[in-house]
Scaffold this active site. Structure first.
Site, PDB file in Angstrom:
ATOM      1  N   HIS A 132       9.644  -3.811  -2.398  1.00  0.00           N
ATOM      2  CA  HIS A 132       8.470  -4.257  -1.513  1.00  0.00           C
ATOM      3  C   HIS A 132       9.214  -5.362  -0.038  1.00  0.00           C
ATOM      4  CE1 HIS A 132       4.452  -5.119   0.229  1.00  0.00           C
ATOM      5  NE2 HIS A 132       5.392  -6.787   0.750  1.00  0.00           N
ATOM      6  N   ASP A 146       1.036  -0.904   0.438  1.00  0.00           N
ATOM      7  CA  ASP A 146       0.164   0.161   0.376  1.00  0.00           C
ATOM      8  C   ASP A 146       0.741   1.316  -0.284  1.00  0.00           C
ATOM      9  OD1 ASP A 146       1.302  -0.380   2.198  1.00  0.00           O
ATOM     10  OD2 ASP A 146      -0.820  -0.179   3.458  1.00  0.00           O
ATOM     11  N   CYS A 177       4.498  -0.459   2.895  1.00  0.00           N
ATOM     12  CA  CYS A 177       5.068  -1.395   3.322  1.00  0.00           C
ATOM     13  C   CYS A 177       6.346  -1.203   4.292  1.00  0.00           C
ATOM     14  CB  CYS A 177       5.627  -2.483   1.902  1.00  0.00           C
ATOM     15  SG  CYS A 177       6.563  -2.074   1.051  1.00  0.00           S
ATOM     16  N   HIS A 196       6.362   9.336 -21.452  1.00  0.00           N
ATOM     17  CA  HIS A 196       5.199   7.650 -21.738  1.00  0.00           C
ATOM     18  C   HIS A 196       5.526   7.373 -20.324  1.00  0.00           C
ATOM     19  CE1 HIS A 196       7.093   8.056 -26.343  1.00  0.00           C
ATOM     20  NE2 HIS A 196       5.934   9.261 -25.866  1.00  0.00           N
TER      21      HIS A 196
END
Length: 409
Positions: free
Chosen positions: A323, A216, A219, A403
């Site tokens: 993460h 979220d 972490c 991009h």
């Protein structure tokens, strides 16, 4: 072999490529002065965590500084410098100047703008990037490649293209078969999985386990909250802790060290969608008065924050390139989280056995390639079809073009 160094100074961050170890220290100081705006006669160089000043011999070479390839240097004016030796104001590069121009020393300089006007032109899924640092920009590009623009529009850190619920469902299903893992871009075909625990040698059935933290954007903070407070909802409080520590010590945590203005950083780190890293782990280790050992799955390296402070206890985290998850000692395989032990004394036989189990778990996770290789990640831009490799190319392309539609290849 030449060195590539990351440099943080009052004028922002830059990458120094092709630094010759045989370069004289004076020439090196002149190069740093050119990029940071700090007078070469008053430069202080800090490296490592916690950051420590290194000795700079006047008649030595870069080799004598004992720098390693990939080191991050913090450059600031020495606290003992007199007012007359104050650093000159950094000069902004001329509009349209080429990134990567060669300096007079021959080292290639690649600027990483910090909140520059040009960075506001680049957007990722409609989000402006005026204060986005390099790692955050990269992570958004990677997330886009894993699950497409629609999923990445609601980006979650380290999700590797999966929601937290999907990851936990996948783990629960795999645990029924005795193993658990999560698919990421580097995993080989065939759905390779990694074990979620490793037995502690001589631990009578106890094991080091991986505890999943929600993806979220918080972490790191929630992983620290789990191992320190047994809570996965401490992110907001810990962000405030970090901001307060930085605000109260602007000399240690200066603009160059943080990569942005101190006040800006204190506001930035308290935003729910901003990521934590080494600086925040360093601060939180001091806040809790405990060591934090963070394992990198890709390199299998372990960085221990607070190791030189004499703290008696240590906690464990695991990082997959995007993460953070927590690690704990479970009483037995499949034991409920309520029985987790998240602190241990690193010295002695028990501490050594727990670290050995943690290393084994990380090695098995690495072997299953359950990490994101940020240096060699392959992307193709869905807008212009340009092939991109690694974090530098992904970030620079996003900054230069705006991009944001990437696909893995």
């Amino acid at each position: 072999m030449s060195l590539t160094l990351r440099c943080r100074g009052p004028s922002g961050q830059c990458t120094l490529s092709g630094v010759d170890p045989g370069m004289s220290t004076q020439a090196f100081l002149d190069l740093l002065s050119e990029k940071t705006g700090v007078s070469s006669g008053t430069i202080e160089i800090l490296t490592g965590f916690p950051p420590k000043a290194i000795q700079i011999p006047t008649d030595g070479t870069v080799f004598s500084l004992s720098l390693a390839n990939g080191d991050t240097l913090t450059v600031r004016q020495s606290s003992t410098a007199t007012a007359t030796a104050a650093a000159p104001a950094p000069q902004a590069p001329p509009s349209g100047s080429a990134v990567g121009a060669l300096s007079s020393s021959g080292a290639q300089l690649q600027d990483v703008p910090q909140g520059s006007a040009t960075s506001t032109a680049a957007t990722m899924h409609g989000d402006p990037l005026p204060y986005m640092d390099e790692d955050e920009m990269l992570a958004r590009a990677i997330a886009a490649s894993l699950e497409g623009a629609e999923a990445a529009a609601g980006l979650v850190d380290g999700s590797a293209g999966r929601s937290s619920q999907q990851r936990q469902q996948q783990q629960r299903g795999a645990e029924d078969e005795g193993v658990s893992g999560r698919a990421v871009s580097n995993a080989p075909a065939g759905g390779a999985t990694a074990p979620q625990s490793a037995l502690v040698p001589g631990g009578e059935g106890s094991c080091v386990v991986r505890r999943v933290i929600d993806s979220d954007n918080s972490c790191l903070f929630n992983a620290v909250g789990y191992v320190m407070d047994r809570s996965r909802t401490r992110a907001d409080d810990l962000r405030k802790v970090v901001a307060q520590v930085v605000a109260n010590d602007p000399f240690t945590f200066n603009d160059g060290f943080l990569g942005k203005n101190v006040n800006e950083y204190c506001s930035w780190i308290q935003q729910k969608d901003k990521w934590g890293g080494a600086i925040e782990l360093f601060i939180l280790s001091q806040h809790y008065g405990r060591e934090i050992a963070a394992f990198d799955i890709q390199t299998k390296r372990c960085d221990v924050y607070g190791q030189d402070k004499g703290y008696e206890e240590r906690a464990l985290l695991m990082y997959d390139g995007l993460h953070y998850d927590a690690m704990a000692v479970a009483a037995f395989e499949g034991a409920p989280e309520e029985l987790d032990v998240t602190m241990f004394r690193p010295g002695g036989r028990d501490g050594g056995a727990i670290m050995a189990a943690a290393e084994k778990l990380v090695a098995a996770t690495h072997a299953a390639r359950q990490f994101t290789d940020r240096a060699n990640f392959g992307l193709r831009c869905g807008v212009c079809q340009m092939g991109l490799k690694g974090e530098r190319e992904a970030v620079e392309h996003a900054k230069a073009t705006g991009h944001s539609n990437f696909a893995e290849y």
